[in-house]
Design a protein around this motif. Structure first.
Motif, mmCIF file in Angstrom:
data_model
loop_
_atom_site.group_PDB
_atom_site.id
_atom_site.type_symbol
_atom_site.label_atom_id
_atom_site.label_comp_id
_atom_site.label_asym_id
_atom_site.label_seq_id
_atom_site.Cartn_x
_atom_site.Cartn_y
_atom_site.Cartn_z
ATOM 1 N N HIS A 174 -3.187 1.975 -3.652
ATOM 2 C CA HIS A 174 -2.736 3.339 -3.366
ATOM 3 C C HIS A 174 -3.867 4.109 -2.700
ATOM 4 C CE1 HIS A 174 -0.712 7.161 -3.504
ATOM 5 N NE2 HIS A 174 -1.796 7.692 -4.049
ATOM 6 N N TRP A 175 -3.473 4.949 -1.707
ATOM 7 C CA TRP A 175 -4.431 5.772 -0.958
ATOM 8 C C TRP A 175 -3.976 7.224 -1.018
ATOM 9 C CZ3 TRP A 175 -5.052 5.640 5.090
ATOM 10 C CH2 TRP A 175 -6.140 6.446 5.459
ATOM 11 N N SER A 176 -4.824 8.061 -1.613
ATOM 12 C CA SER A 176 -4.545 9.491 -1.737
ATOM 13 C C SER A 176 -5.793 10.286 -1.402
ATOM 14 C CB SER A 176 -4.138 9.842 -3.182
ATOM 15 O OG SER A 176 -2.744 9.916 -3.352
ATOM 16 N N ASP A 177 -5.641 11.604 -1.418
ATOM 17 C CA ASP A 177 -6.805 12.478 -1.361
ATOM 18 C C ASP A 177 -7.688 12.204 -2.574
ATOM 19 O OD1 ASP A 177 -5.714 13.712 0.879
ATOM 20 O OD2 ASP A 177 -4.872 15.390 -0.267
ATOM 21 N N ILE A 178 -8.983 12.422 -2.396
ATOM 22 C CA ILE A 178 -9.896 12.320 -3.538
ATOM 23 C C ILE A 178 -9.993 13.709 -4.153
ATOM 24 C CG2 ILE A 178 -12.235 11.754 -4.298
ATOM 25 C CD1 ILE A 178 -12.427 9.810 -1.961
ATOM 26 N N ASP A 179 -9.074 13.995 -5.039
ATOM 27 C CA ASP A 179 -9.027 15.266 -5.758
ATOM 28 C C ASP A 179 -8.147 15.050 -6.991
ATOM 29 O OD1 ASP A 179 -6.370 15.335 -4.922
ATOM 30 O OD2 ASP A 179 -6.659 16.939 -3.464
ATOM 31 N N PRO A 180 -8.046 16.039 -7.872
ATOM 32 C CA PRO A 180 -7.253 15.825 -9.101
ATOM 33 C C PRO A 180 -5.804 15.450 -8.839
ATOM 34 C CG PRO A 180 -8.695 17.708 -9.393
ATOM 35 C CD PRO A 180 -8.815 17.301 -7.950
ATOM 36 N N ASP A 181 -5.189 16.026 -7.806
ATOM 37 C CA ASP A 181 -3.805 15.656 -7.514
ATOM 38 C C ASP A 181 -3.717 14.215 -7.032
ATOM 39 O OD1 ASP A 181 -2.450 17.867 -8.313
ATOM 40 O OD2 ASP A 181 -2.395 18.821 -6.351
ATOM 41 N N GLY A 182 -4.697 13.788 -6.241
ATOM 42 C CA GLY A 182 -4.697 12.406 -5.763
ATOM 43 C C GLY A 182 -4.809 11.411 -6.905
ATOM 44 N N ARG B 107 -4.815 -0.828 -7.291
ATOM 45 C CA ARG B 107 -6.202 -0.646 -6.870
ATOM 46 C C ARG B 107 -6.344 0.598 -5.989
ATOM 47 N NH1 ARG B 107 -7.683 -6.906 -5.029
ATOM 48 N NH2 ARG B 107 -6.681 -7.923 -6.814
ATOM 49 N N PRO B 108 -7.389 1.388 -6.200
ATOM 50 C CA PRO B 108 -7.626 2.521 -5.297
ATOM 51 C C PRO B 108 -8.049 2.014 -3.919
ATOM 52 C CG PRO B 108 -8.894 2.715 -7.349
ATOM 53 C CD PRO B 108 -8.392 1.311 -7.273
ATOM 54 N N HIS B 109 -7.494 2.609 -2.893
ATOM 55 C CA HIS B 109 -7.871 2.265 -1.522
ATOM 56 C C HIS B 109 -8.485 3.506 -0.880
ATOM 57 C CE1 HIS B 109 -7.882 0.409 2.380
ATOM 58 N NE2 HIS B 109 -7.080 1.324 2.889
ATOM 59 N N LEU B 110 -9.734 3.378 -0.416
ATOM 60 C CA LEU B 110 -10.464 4.505 0.189
ATOM 61 C C LEU B 110 -10.484 5.707 -0.748
ATOM 62 C CD1 LEU B 110 -9.165 4.278 3.890
ATOM 63 C CD2 LEU B 110 -11.277 3.328 2.917
ATOM 64 N N MET B 111 -10.599 5.438 -2.022
ATOM 65 C CA MET B 111 -10.679 6.483 -3.043
ATOM 66 C C MET B 111 -11.877 6.153 -3.935
ATOM 67 S SD MET B 111 -6.684 7.010 -4.176
ATOM 68 C CE MET B 111 -7.044 8.440 -5.185
ATOM 69 N N LEU C 48 0.845 -1.193 0.000
ATOM 70 C CA LEU C 48 0.000 0.000 0.000
ATOM 71 C C LEU C 48 0.879 1.241 0.000
ATOM 72 C CD1 LEU C 48 -2.729 1.533 0.352
ATOM 73 C CD2 LEU C 48 -2.433 1.247 2.832
ATOM 74 N N THR C 49 0.729 2.078 -1.005
ATOM 75 C CA THR C 49 1.402 3.381 -1.015
ATOM 76 C C THR C 49 0.431 4.434 -0.514
ATOM 77 O OG1 THR C 49 0.795 3.664 -3.352
ATOM 78 C CG2 THR C 49 2.994 2.813 -2.884
ATOM 79 N N ILE C 50 0.952 5.377 0.292
ATOM 80 C CA ILE C 50 0.108 6.391 0.927
ATOM 81 C C ILE C 50 0.711 7.766 0.667
ATOM 82 C CG2 ILE C 50 -0.833 7.243 3.106
ATOM 83 C CD1 ILE C 50 -0.894 4.437 4.156
ATOM 84 N N GLU C 51 -0.147 8.716 0.297
ATOM 85 C CA GLU C 51 0.305 10.074 -0.019
ATOM 86 C C GLU C 51 0.645 10.882 1.224
ATOM 87 O OE1 GLU C 51 -1.693 14.270 -1.556
ATOM 88 O OE2 GLU C 51 -2.706 12.390 -1.998
ATOM 89 N N ASN C 52 -0.181 10.790 2.254
ATOM 90 C CA ASN C 52 -0.102 11.695 3.397
ATOM 91 C C ASN C 52 0.623 11.053 4.579
ATOM 92 O OD1 ASN C 52 -1.633 12.531 6.120
ATOM 93 N ND2 ASN C 52 -1.510 14.303 4.765
#
Length: 384
Positions: free
Chosen positions: A295-303, A319-323, A242-246
């Protein structure tokens, strides 16, 4: 009078000007100003309209009569001439890539109106030329394997030249490359491999690092130089990667969702740097194909941009995680100033979320708003 010409060049028909007498320091400045206007009127360049009654000796407004005469009187060249000369200065001796046609046309159009492009007016053509040369070098891959300031020195002759024109460089490149929609110029360049120092990559899982048996110590996480990712050894097959942005979400995931470190969790540092991208590519090749990647990121264009970037480089399903759009609808907010998402990729696992974000009232959601949960097999790979 310069203001009259400025407004004429911006498209105003028969512009008028109104003297602001309160802006003058004393009567002598007013007298000098009036004398200049009278001389311009005598030359036929402008027309003076005076007041009535008691104010008949006072200049109320000035109109532009003869553009060419006023140019000559002020020793100023028409904006078209200045724009053409600046355009020649910008492009002289440069083999401009076809990918840069749109920004080059936008620059010329702004200068033809007497305006500026990204803060660069016609008189700034030399500085913008530096940005163009740097952008061209990046497009040609001359930055690869070179640190930020060495690249700047080699291409522009000054180690800090790129820092001075980063915004323009990124805007020129945006016509050719898909960059993070709302990233600061420095962050956008970092995703291309231009950075002063690569930040460490943070990892958590049942892994060792060469001879260091980290799995025995079970640290919450540890950091490595991304270029050393090939030295990471799995002590057992992880349930997922799992890769995480934040960073906050990364820490919470480790302590709340996967305290036993059954998965391999990676903090990508926001927009993943070029070095981090290479490290993820290394993991994708080393980890068995049965292990799902998320991958887990913000739900926005940058994510979604970060998701697609990782999806492209690992060359295996992501696969999107929590997105998902239902999470955005339930917990998110409509942004005040929406940023248009990147070009849609029909074959991407995030394509439906990108389509959702293009809607007029689509909501965005920062990942910190959600409590972490561990990825589960069969988790939806598409926005609902």
């Amino acid at each position: 009078m310069d203001d009259l010409l400025d407004r004429h060049e911006s498209g105003t028909a028969s512009p008028f000007g109104y003297p602001d007498y309160s802006a003058f320091a004393d009567v002598s400045e007013i007298d000098s100003f009036v004398k200049q206007l009278q001389e311009a009127e005598a030359a036929g360049a402008i027309g003076i309209v005076r007041g009535r009654g008691r104010n008949q000796d006072k200049i109320e407004r000035v109109r532009l009569n003869d553009v060419l005469r006023l140019y000559d009187l002020l020793g100023r060249r028409p904006v078209g001439e200045r724009a053409a000369q600046a355009h020649r200065c910008l492009l002289e001796g440069v083999d401009v890539p076809n990918e840069f046609e749109i920004p080059i046309a936008a620059i010329r159009a702004a200068w033809d109106r007497g305006g500026a492009w990204q803060g660069f007016a016609a008189q700034d053509a030399d500085r913008l030329r530096t940005a163009l040369l740097l952008a061209k070098a990046i497009l040609e891959g001359k930055h690869r394997g070179v640190d930020y300031r060495t690249f700047s020195r080699r291409i522009a002759g000054e180690s800090k030249a790129l820092e001075k024109v980063e915004g323009a460089v990124v805007r020129i490149l945006a016509s050719a490359l898909e960059l993070p929609p709302a990233a600061r110029p420095k962050d956008a360049l970092r995703t291309l491999g231009l950075e002063k120092f690569a930040p460490p990559m943070l990892l958590a899982g049942r892994v060792d690092f060469d001879a260091a048996e980290l799995s025995l110590a079970r640290p919450t996480y540890f950091g490595i130089p991304p270029a050393e990712a090939h030295r990471v050894r799995l002590t057992e097959r992880p349930r997922y990667l799992l890769t995480i942005e934040n960073l906050a979400s990364f820490n919470r995931h480790l302590t709340e969702a996967d305290p036993e470190a059954r998965g391999l969790t990676v903090y990508v540092g926001g927009y993943p740097s070029f070095a981090t991208q290479d490290a993820l590519r290394c993991f994708a090749r080393a980890i068995p194909t049965e292990v799902p990647f998320y991958h887990w990121s913000d739900i926005d264009p940058d994510g979604t941009w970060i998701f697609r970037t990782i999806e492209r480089i690992i060359e295996r399903p992501l696969r999107p995680h929590l997105m998902a759009s239902d999470l955005a609808e339930q917990f998110g907010r409509v942004p005040k100033e929406a940023v248009r998402p990147q070009r849609r990729a029909e074959n991407s696992a995030i394509s439906e979320l990108i389509a959702y974000l293009e809607r007029e009232n689509a909501k965005w959601l920062e990942q910190e708003e959600l409590d972490p949960v561990a990825p589960v097999e069969g988790e939806s790979t598409f926005a609902r």
